[in-house]
Design a protein around this motif. Structure first.
Motif, mmCIF file in Angstrom:
data_model
loop_
_atom_site.group_PDB
_atom_site.id
_atom_site.type_symbol
_atom_site.label_atom_id
_atom_site.label_comp_id
_atom_site.label_asym_id
_atom_site.label_seq_id
_atom_site.Cartn_x
_atom_site.Cartn_y
_atom_site.Cartn_z
ATOM 1 N N UNK A 129 0.857 -1.183 0.000
ATOM 2 C CA UNK A 129 0.000 0.000 0.000
ATOM 3 C C UNK A 129 0.897 1.238 0.000
ATOM 4 N N UNK A 130 0.380 2.334 -0.519
ATOM 5 C CA UNK A 130 1.201 3.519 -0.724
ATOM 6 C C UNK A 130 1.835 4.070 0.538
ATOM 7 N N UNK A 131 1.076 4.160 1.619
ATOM 8 C CA UNK A 131 1.597 4.756 2.843
ATOM 9 C C UNK A 131 2.690 3.896 3.472
ATOM 10 N N UNK A 132 2.490 2.576 3.503
ATOM 11 C CA UNK A 132 3.515 1.688 4.061
ATOM 12 C C UNK A 132 4.814 1.792 3.266
ATOM 13 N N UNK A 133 4.669 1.829 1.948
ATOM 14 C CA UNK A 133 5.844 1.908 1.085
ATOM 15 C C UNK A 133 6.628 3.191 1.352
ATOM 16 N N UNK A 134 5.919 4.300 1.466
ATOM 17 C CA UNK A 134 6.580 5.584 1.676
ATOM 18 C C UNK A 134 7.228 5.677 3.056
ATOM 19 N N UNK A 135 6.542 5.208 4.075
ATOM 20 C CA UNK A 135 7.105 5.256 5.428
ATOM 21 C C UNK A 135 8.407 4.454 5.490
ATOM 22 N N UNK A 145 0.499 -1.409 11.793
ATOM 23 C CA UNK A 145 -0.418 -2.334 11.129
ATOM 24 C C UNK A 145 -1.074 -1.797 9.855
ATOM 25 N N UNK A 146 -1.769 -0.658 9.979
ATOM 26 C CA UNK A 146 -2.544 -0.162 8.838
ATOM 27 C C UNK A 146 -2.303 1.338 8.619
ATOM 28 N N UNK A 147 -1.136 1.705 8.149
ATOM 29 C CA UNK A 147 -0.871 3.133 7.912
ATOM 30 C C UNK A 147 -1.704 3.659 6.743
ATOM 31 N N UNK A 148 -1.968 4.945 6.788
ATOM 32 C CA UNK A 148 -2.764 5.571 5.720
ATOM 33 C C UNK A 148 -2.455 7.062 5.675
#
Length: 248
Positions: A129-135, A145-148
């Motif tokens: 998911x985009x947010x996990x990748x960026x973080x 668990x579920x960044x957004x």
């Protein structure tokens, strides 16, 4: 060369152009009449109606051309987010933008331009998911668990003058970096993608007059292309473009 999904050229006069209100109808008619001559026939087939007083808003669906004019700004855009594998040819788009500006200036005769800016928007497939990748790639923070809704934005300003930069009245260039989860994009949200957008602005002091705008626009575009190469190299260094997946 990077794939550009949306390109925007914007102008901001030093003073509000109140004449846009009284000349709105004439400007729309002139732009419509210019199709097939000064502008391609496919440009601006739709008029946003009703529009607020003092606003001109035109668009077309075939090429994704959008025009927005109000008292404070002229914004010319090409948007291919909805086209599968769409990619904007920078030179071709800029040539069309210059022609649109010429038609607008023939009516409004905007003078004393304070700022010219060009924005390029890129979109890449995330590895998850985009947010996990960026973080994980651009911060030292743990991925829970579920960044957004991840977003990063900052500005980098430079000036050639002596002394402290005067952001209110001085001459300088400003680069705006935007990196975010495409799920939160304001106009074309998409899950599982990442946006990296680059906005290159020139602020003029003294303000530039009508006869010099086209020359300055071309100079700005040349500098924008040079800085965009640097920006994309930096994005490569962060690993944002290395997923090898199809772009949307």
């Amino acid at each position: 060369m990077s794939i550009v999904k949306k390109l925007t050229l914007g102008f901001r006069p030093g003073n509000r152009a109140f004449r846009v209100e009284s000349m709105r109808g004439l400007l729309i008619d002139t732009l419509m009449d210019a199709r097939g001559s000064a502008l391609p026939e496919t440009f601006y087939t739709l008029i946003a109606d009703p529009s607020p007083a003092g606003v001109v808003s035109l668009m077309d669906q075939e090429q994704g051309n959008i025009l927005y004019v109000d008292r404070d700004n002229v914004v010319i855009t090409r948007d291919v987010y909805k086209k599968q594998n769409g990619n904007i040819d920078l030179e071709a788009a800029f040539g069309d933008f210059k022609r649109v500006w010429g038609v607008i200036q023939g009516v409004l005769k905007l003078d004393n331009i304070r700022r010219i800016g060009i924005v390029a928007e890129h979109r890449y497939k995330a590895s998850g998911d985009g947010s996990s990748d960026l973080i994980s790639k651009i911060t030292r923070l743990p991925v829970h668990d579920y960044p957004a809704n991840f977003t990063l934005q900052f500005e980098s300003r430079t000036h050639s003058g002596k002394g402290k930069l005067d952001a209110a009245k001085g001459a300088f260039t400003n680069c705006i970096y935007q990196i975010y989860d495409s799920a939160i994009d304001a106009t074309a949200p998409a899950e599982g993608f990442i946006n990296s957008n680059f906005d290159y602005q020139t602020y003029y002091s003294p303000l530039i007059n009508t006869k010099n705008v086209t020359e300055e626009m071309e100079r700005h575009f040349f500098a924008f292309k040079r800085e965009l190469v640097k920006f994309n190299s930096e994005m490569d260094g962060l690993g944002l473009k290395g997923n090898g997946a199809k772009q949307k």
